[in-house]
Design an enzyme around this catalytic site. Structure first.
Site, PDB file in Angstrom:
ATOM      1  N   LYS A 163      56.301-104.656  -8.573  1.00 25.64           N
ATOM      2  CA  LYS A 163      55.603-104.802  -9.845  1.00 25.64           C
ATOM      3  C   LYS A 163      54.606-105.954  -9.740  1.00 25.64           C
ATOM      4  O   LYS A 163      54.949-107.048  -9.275  1.00 25.64           O
ATOM      5  CB  LYS A 163      56.597-105.082 -10.972  1.00 25.64           C
ATOM      6  CG  LYS A 163      57.612-103.962 -11.210  1.00 25.64           C
ATOM      7  CD  LYS A 163      56.977-102.752 -11.864  1.00 25.64           C
ATOM      8  CE  LYS A 163      58.009-101.690 -12.215  1.00 25.64           C
ATOM      9  NZ  LYS A 163      57.417-100.546 -12.938  1.00 25.64           N
ATOM     10  N   LYS A 262      56.733 -87.465 -13.811  1.00 29.67           N
ATOM     11  CA  LYS A 262      58.049 -87.611 -14.424  1.00 29.67           C
ATOM     12  C   LYS A 262      58.227 -86.482 -15.436  1.00 29.67           C
ATOM     13  O   LYS A 262      57.468 -86.390 -16.404  1.00 29.67           O
ATOM     14  CB  LYS A 262      58.180 -88.960 -15.130  1.00 29.67           C
ATOM     15  CG  LYS A 262      58.089 -90.148 -14.205  1.00 29.67           C
ATOM     16  CD  LYS A 262      58.116 -91.466 -14.977  1.00 29.67           C
ATOM     17  CE  LYS A 262      58.016 -92.652 -14.031  1.00 29.67           C
ATOM     18  NZ  LYS A 262      57.842 -93.933 -14.750  1.00 29.67           N
TER      19      LYS A 262
END
Length: 366
Positions: A163, A262
């Site tokens: 991240k 997703k």
């Protein structure tokens, strides 16, 4: 499939270690497990995967509960469903709420595969019996991320994601590449940057990233196209892709070279298959992102990842990565960087009902 009973279980469990992004720290996970039973007593399981607060999408567990209880369940109650694709037609009368829809629709896919006495991955058209896996090393500090990367490498994960944000990117990438010069590495920004950061982001090209994921806002598809035009590193879109229409727009605008698909974010497996087919025909790289999900959604995600267009390792980690005990038993495990798909009918992983009920905070059935 004649629907006899519909139920949902709100469950909550603490993560073994917190999951950090610049938007939210997730220390425990709440989700809704969906149960669909037909008149023969066969049960299909799904999972509605929104978070407790609207940091990833505008949906939350509470909004999912409302949508499922007051709209989606009534649309299905007592109905005869020929195929899970029918759910998308029924649910199209309602705008948005993709994760609520995906939770219910995925339960229908599990039920349908069980009625066919086939593994879900085969029913979806998958060609692989095992899938390659990656994982996220999310930590507060550079040292914490490096420690987590080392553990993930030791566990056999084939791709690492970190991240990043404006306050933690270049120095972090320098440290990671110094310690691990050759690992397949990607960076996920979760919309931390803006168009004003383009010159800064071009510095990322020197770190050999396989992609940078969602650097700009969900709505900034045009700005992503501007960035991809000057960036050698492939841009990957995640939150911006909520439908086949979004995927077509992104590809036509050259806003990305990779899509994180997703099924929960696009409204279900049927829409995910349509996006897959479109990208496969156009040679757009795909991979399956994770949602810090429980085993039910993880099993659906693994089945989807068996389709031929998934060209990169997905974020489908071992059950033991997040949980001391999952609600499926046995769990899903990564061995030598891969997950062997279950040959059992449906998602292939039984739900441990006693464990499910022990983690339950709310229940509704019709």
């Amino acid at each position: 499939m004649k629907i006899k009973r519909l139920a949902m279980h709100v469950i909550r469990m603490p993560l073994k270690q917190p999951f950090y992004t610049h938007l939210q720290t997730v220390a425990d996970r709440e989700a809704i497990i969906i149960e669909v039973e037909d008149r023969d007593g066969t049960i299909g399981w799904g999972e509605a995967s929104a978070f407790s607060t609207p940091w990833y999408t505008e949906e939350t567990v509470k909004t999912e509960w409302h949508m499922i209880k007051d709209f989606l369940f009534p649309m299905l109650q007592g109905k005869e469903i020929r195929h899970p694709d029918d759910a998308g037609t029924l649910f199209s009368a309602l705008r948005g709420n993709q994760m609520a829809k995906a939770g219910v629709e995925s339960a229908l896919w599990d039920l349908y595969a069980k009625k066919q006495n086939q593994p879900l991955f085969q029913v979806l058209g998958g060609i692989r019996t095992s899938i390659s896996t990656g994982a996220v090393a999310a930590g507060k500090s550079v040292n914490e991320m490096l420690e987590r990367i080392q553990r993930l490498i030791e566990d056999g994960y084939e791709r690492i994601k970190i991240k990043i944000g404006p306050n933690q990117d270049i120095e972090l990438l320098k440290a990671v590449r110094k310690a691990y010069p050759h690992i397949p590495l990607m960076a996920d920004a979760n919309s931390a940057y803006s168009l004003a950061d383009i010159a800064h982001l071009t510095q990322l090209d020197q770190y050999g990233l396989i992609m940078i994921e969602q650097p700009f806002s969900v709505e900034d598809m045009w700005n992503h196209a501007k960035l991809q035009n000057v960036l050698k590193t492939p841009v990957c879109l995640d939150e911006s892709i909520r439908s086949l229409h979004d995927a077509v727009c992104a590809v036509e605008m050259q806003a990305c070279r990779v899509i994180n698909l997703k099924f929960s974010r696009v409204g279900g497996l049927s829409e995910a298959k349509r996006i897959h087919n479109y990208c496969f025909e156009r040679k757009i790289d795909l991979w399956a992102g994770g949602m810090i999900e429980f085993g039910v959604s993880r099993a659906h995600n693994a089945a989807l990842s068996s389709l031929p267009g998934f060209t990169m390792p997905g974020d489908i980690v071992s059950t033991s990565h997040y949980w001391e005990e999952d609600i499926i038993d046995p769990g899903i495990f990564v061995e030598r960087g891969r997950i062997q798909l279950s040959a059992e009918a449906g998602i292939g992983y039984p739900v441990n009902r006693a464990r499910l009920e022990s983690k339950r905070e709310a229940y509704y059935a019709v």
